[in-house]
Write a protein that holds these residues in place. Structure first.
Motif, PDB file in Angstrom:
ATOM      1  N   ARG A  10       7.872 -11.583  94.715  1.00  0.00           N
ATOM      2  CA  ARG A  10       7.387 -10.300  94.198  1.00  0.00           C
ATOM      3  C   ARG A  10       7.483  -9.198  95.258  1.00  0.00           C
ATOM      4  NH1 ARG A  10       4.317  -6.704  95.142  1.00  0.00           N
ATOM      5  NH2 ARG A  10       3.583  -7.885  96.935  1.00  0.00           N
ATOM      6  N   ARG A  11       8.096  -8.104  94.889  1.00  0.00           N
ATOM      7  CA  ARG A  11       8.186  -6.951  95.788  1.00  0.00           C
ATOM      8  C   ARG A  11       7.986  -5.700  94.961  1.00  0.00           C
ATOM      9  NH1 ARG A  11       8.014  -9.873  99.556  1.00  0.00           N
ATOM     10  NH2 ARG A  11       6.012  -8.850  99.573  1.00  0.00           N
ATOM     11  N   THR A  12       7.514  -4.650  95.596  1.00  0.00           N
ATOM     12  CA  THR A  12       7.383  -3.365  94.922  1.00  0.00           C
ATOM     13  C   THR A  12       8.767  -2.749  94.738  1.00  0.00           C
ATOM     14  OG1 THR A  12       5.178  -2.951  95.769  1.00  0.00           O
ATOM     15  CG2 THR A  12       6.502  -1.023  95.247  1.00  0.00           C
ATOM     16  N   ARG A  14      10.589   0.768  93.159  1.00  0.00           N
ATOM     17  CA  ARG A  14      10.284   2.120  92.666  1.00  0.00           C
ATOM     18  C   ARG A  14      11.485   2.806  92.019  1.00  0.00           C
ATOM     19  NH1 ARG A  14       8.025   1.297  97.564  1.00  0.00           N
ATOM     20  NH2 ARG A  14       5.766   1.382  97.684  1.00  0.00           N
ATOM     21  N   ALA A  65       2.027  10.336  92.658  1.00  0.00           N
ATOM     22  CA  ALA A  65       3.087  10.037  93.633  1.00  0.00           C
ATOM     23  C   ALA A  65       4.421  10.643  93.189  1.00  0.00           C
ATOM     24  CB  ALA A  65       3.225   8.523  93.785  1.00  0.00           C
ATOM     25  N   PHE A  67       7.515   9.741  93.293  1.00  0.00           N
ATOM     26  CA  PHE A  67       8.568   8.981  92.588  1.00  0.00           C
ATOM     27  C   PHE A  67       8.296   8.844  91.081  1.00  0.00           C
ATOM     28  CE2 PHE A  67       7.333   4.629  91.399  1.00  0.00           C
ATOM     29  CZ  PHE A  67       6.081   4.538  91.979  1.00  0.00           C
ATOM     30  N   CYS A 114       5.733  -1.120  90.332  1.00  0.00           N
ATOM     31  CA  CYS A 114       5.011  -0.558  91.475  1.00  0.00           C
ATOM     32  C   CYS A 114       3.583  -0.273  91.029  1.00  0.00           C
ATOM     33  CB  CYS A 114       5.672   0.727  91.985  1.00  0.00           C
ATOM     34  SG  CYS A 114       4.796   1.412  93.416  1.00  0.00           S
ATOM     35  N   TRP A 115       2.652  -0.789  91.784  1.00  0.00           N
ATOM     36  CA  TRP A 115       1.208  -0.565  91.564  1.00  0.00           C
ATOM     37  C   TRP A 115       0.900   0.778  92.214  1.00  0.00           C
ATOM     38  CZ3 TRP A 115      -2.569  -5.189  92.484  1.00  0.00           C
ATOM     39  CH2 TRP A 115      -3.895  -4.774  92.407  1.00  0.00           C
ATOM     40  N   VAL A 116       0.481   1.772  91.422  1.00  0.00           N
ATOM     41  CA  VAL A 116       0.294   3.123  91.968  1.00  0.00           C
ATOM     42  C   VAL A 116      -1.158   3.592  91.796  1.00  0.00           C
ATOM     43  CG1 VAL A 116       1.124   5.511  91.913  1.00  0.00           C
ATOM     44  CG2 VAL A 116       2.639   3.671  91.186  1.00  0.00           C
ATOM     45  N   ASN A 117      -1.757   3.992  92.904  1.00  0.00           N
ATOM     46  CA  ASN A 117      -3.059   4.671  92.768  1.00  0.00           C
ATOM     47  C   ASN A 117      -3.072   6.022  93.484  1.00  0.00           C
ATOM     48  OD1 ASN A 117      -3.440   4.063  95.423  1.00  0.00           O
ATOM     49  ND2 ASN A 117      -5.220   2.762  95.137  1.00  0.00           N
ATOM     50  N   ASN A 118      -1.889   6.453  93.913  1.00  0.00           N
ATOM     51  CA  ASN A 118      -1.765   7.834  94.366  1.00  0.00           C
ATOM     52  C   ASN A 118      -1.599   8.662  93.093  1.00  0.00           C
ATOM     53  OD1 ASN A 118      -1.295  10.219  95.632  1.00  0.00           O
ATOM     54  ND2 ASN A 118       0.638   9.609  96.584  1.00  0.00           N
ATOM     55  N   ARG A 155       5.308 -10.525 106.661  1.00  0.00           N
ATOM     56  CA  ARG A 155       3.887 -10.175 106.711  1.00  0.00           C
ATOM     57  C   ARG A 155       3.522  -9.636 108.097  1.00  0.00           C
ATOM     58  NH1 ARG A 155       2.375  -8.819 102.244  1.00  0.00           N
ATOM     59  NH2 ARG A 155       4.550  -8.299 102.306  1.00  0.00           N
ATOM     60  N   PHE A 211       9.354   4.848 101.269  1.00  0.00           N
ATOM     61  CA  PHE A 211       9.647   3.422 101.267  1.00  0.00           C
ATOM     62  C   PHE A 211      11.124   3.271 100.958  1.00  0.00           C
ATOM     63  CE2 PHE A 211       5.405   4.285  99.754  1.00  0.00           C
ATOM     64  CZ  PHE A 211       4.621   3.414 100.495  1.00  0.00           C
TER      65      PHE A 211
HETATM   66  C1  LIG Z   1      -3.984  -0.760  95.402  1.00  0.00           C
HETATM   67  C2  LIG Z   1      -2.531  -0.378  95.627  1.00  0.00           C
HETATM   68  C3  LIG Z   1      -2.152   0.936  95.521  1.00  0.00           C
HETATM   69  C4  LIG Z   1      -0.826   1.314  95.701  1.00  0.00           C
HETATM   70  N1  LIG Z   1      -0.487   2.619  95.516  1.00  0.00           N
HETATM   71  C5  LIG Z   1       0.793   2.996  95.691  1.00  0.00           C
HETATM   72  C6  LIG Z   1       1.153   4.355  95.458  1.00  0.00           C
HETATM   73  O1  LIG Z   1       0.346   5.187  95.106  1.00  0.00           O
HETATM   74  N2  LIG Z   1       2.454   4.704  95.636  1.00  0.00           N
HETATM   75  C7  LIG Z   1       3.400   3.786  96.002  1.00  0.00           C
HETATM   76  O2  LIG Z   1       4.558   4.163  96.127  1.00  0.00           O
HETATM   77  N3  LIG Z   1       3.087   2.478  96.219  1.00  0.00           N
HETATM   78  C8  LIG Z   1       1.807   2.061  96.067  1.00  0.00           C
HETATM   79  N4  LIG Z   1       1.469   0.741  96.227  1.00  0.00           N
HETATM   80  C9  LIG Z   1       2.494  -0.246  96.575  1.00  0.00           C
HETATM   81  C10 LIG Z   1       2.438  -0.551  98.060  1.00  0.00           C
HETATM   82  O3  LIG Z   1       2.983   0.524  98.783  1.00  0.00           O
HETATM   83  C11 LIG Z   1       3.230  -1.850  98.339  1.00  0.00           C
HETATM   84  O4  LIG Z   1       2.558  -2.898  97.696  1.00  0.00           O
HETATM   85  C12 LIG Z   1       3.336  -2.104  99.829  1.00  0.00           C
HETATM   86  O5  LIG Z   1       4.171  -1.148 100.436  1.00  0.00           O
HETATM   87  C13 LIG Z   1       3.857  -3.503 100.124  1.00  0.00           C
HETATM   88  O6  LIG Z   1       5.107  -3.723  99.521  1.00  0.00           O
HETATM   89  P1  LIG Z   1       5.325  -4.989  98.556  1.00  0.00           P
HETATM   90  O7  LIG Z   1       4.503  -4.753  97.305  1.00  0.00           O
HETATM   91  O8  LIG Z   1       6.793  -5.026  98.281  1.00  0.00           O
HETATM   92  O9  LIG Z   1       4.832  -6.212  99.277  1.00  0.00           O
HETATM   93  C14 LIG Z   1       0.149   0.336  96.039  1.00  0.00           C
HETATM   94  C15 LIG Z   1      -0.234  -1.002  96.134  1.00  0.00           C
HETATM   95  C16 LIG Z   1      -1.559  -1.361  95.917  1.00  0.00           C
HETATM   96  C17 LIG Z   1      -1.955  -2.818  95.988  1.00  0.00           C
END
Ligand SMILES: Cc1cc2nc3c(=O)[nH]c(=O)nc-3n(C[C@H](O)[C@H](O)[C@H](O)COP(=O)(O)O)c2cc1C
Length: 213
Positions: A10-12, A14, A65, A67, A114-118, A155, A211
Motif C-alpha cells: 500500500r502506498r499513497t 495522488r 490540498a 492536488f 490518498c488519505w487527505v485531511n488538508n 520506514r 510528494f
Molecule cells: C491522517 C492522514 C492525513 C493525510 N493528509 C494528507 C493530505 O492532506 N495531503 C496529502 O497529500 N497526503 C496526505 N496524507 C498521506 C500522507 O502524506 C502519506 O501517507 C505519507 O506521505 C506516507 O506515504 P505512504 O502512504 O505512501 O506510506 C495523509 C495521511 C494520513 C494518515
C-alpha cells in the motif's frame, strides 16, 4: 493478494489516469471499510461518494490540498461525533480504522488512494455536502486508477527503535520547535478563514509539501 502483501504494498497515490473507479469497486471499498472495528460497535459511519468535479473543485477552492483540483473521484468519510468518550475522540479512531481497511482493499483492487485531511474547515464541508452537526467529516479519500507503480518507501525507524516494554522508555523523542509550530497553526487557521483567498493559491501551492507520487 495476501493481507501481508497488501499491507506492505500500500502506498499513497495522488495522480490518477482517466480510467474511472466503477461503482462495484467503490462498493467493495466501502464494504471493506465497514468490516473495521468501531467503539462500542456503533458503526456510525456514512460515506459520501464524490464524482462531481465541481464539488471536488469546491473542496480545493475552500482550502483543500492542491492536488484535489486534478482528482475526479473521492470518498468523504464522516462519522457521528455524538460520543461520551471525548478524551479519546473515539469517533475519529473508529473512522480511521475503516479508512485503513478501505486503503488495503484498494491496494488489492489496484486502485490508488490518498488519505487527505488538508481540507477546508469542517463547517465549510458541512455546507457543501449538507452534513448535519451530529456528524464530522473525518477525511477525504481520493481514488483512481494509476499508470505509474508506486515504489516502496523505507520506514524511518526499525521496530527495535520503536518498541519498549512496560514503560515509555525511549531516548529519541520528537521535539518540535513549539514557536514555529504555533506560527504554522495560526497561519493555517488564518488561511482557511480568509475571504477571497484565490490570490494566495500560487504561494500556498508552493509551500505545500510536495510528494513524488
Ligand atoms: C491522517 C492522514 C492525513 C493525510 N493528509 C494528507 C493530505 O492532506 N495531503 C496529502 O497529500 N497526503 C496526505 N496524507 C498521506 C500522507 O502524506 C502519506 O501517507 C505519507 O506521505 C506516507 O506515504 P505512504 O502512504 O505512501 O506510506 C495523509 C495521511 C494520513 C494518515
Amino acid at each position: 493478494m495476501e493481507l501481508k502483501e497488501a499491507i506492505y504494498k500500500r502506498r499513497t497515490i495522488r495522480i490518477y489516469n482517466n480510467d474511472p473507479v466503477n461503482d462495484e469497486e467503490i462498493r467493495e471499498l466501502i464494504s471493506a471499510a465497514i468490516q473495521a472495528p468501531t467503539a462500542c460497535n456503533f458503526q456510525l459511519w456514512k460515506f459520501i461518494v464524490i464524482n462531481d468535479l465541481a464539488l471536488l473543485n469546491k473542496i480545493y477552492s475552500a482550502g483543500g490540498a492542491a492536488f484535489i483540483k486534478n482528482v475526479k473521484q473521492a470518498i468523504l468519510v464522516t462519522y457521528s461525533n455524538q460520543t461520551d468518550n471525548l478524551e479519546y475522540k473515539d469517533f475519529i479512531e473508529s473512522a480511521s480504522a475503516s479508512i485503513e481497511n478501505m486503503l488495503l482493499m484498494a491496494t488489492e483492487l489496484g486502485i490508488g488512494t490518498c488519505w487527505v485531511n488538508n481540507l477546508p474547515n469542517k463547517s465549510k464541508l458541512r455546507n457543501i455536502f449538507g452534513i448535519p452537526r451530529g456528524y464530522d467529516p473525518i477525511a477525504l479519500i481520493t481514488i483512481g486508477h494509476y499508470d505509474k507503480e508506486p515504489k516502496y518507501v523505507a520506514r524511518k525507524n526499525t521496530v527495535d527503535e520503536l518498541i519498549s516494554y512496560n514503560y515509555f522508555d525511549f531516548k529519541d523523542i520528537e521535539k518540535k520547535n513549539q514557536f514555529k509550530l504555533w506560527i504554522i497553526r495560526v497561519g493555517r487557521i488564518m488561511y482557511k478563514i480568509l475571504p477571497g483567498k484565490r490570490f494566495l493559491y500560487k504561494i500556498v501551492g508552493r509551500l505545500e509539501k510536495k510528494f513524488d507520487n
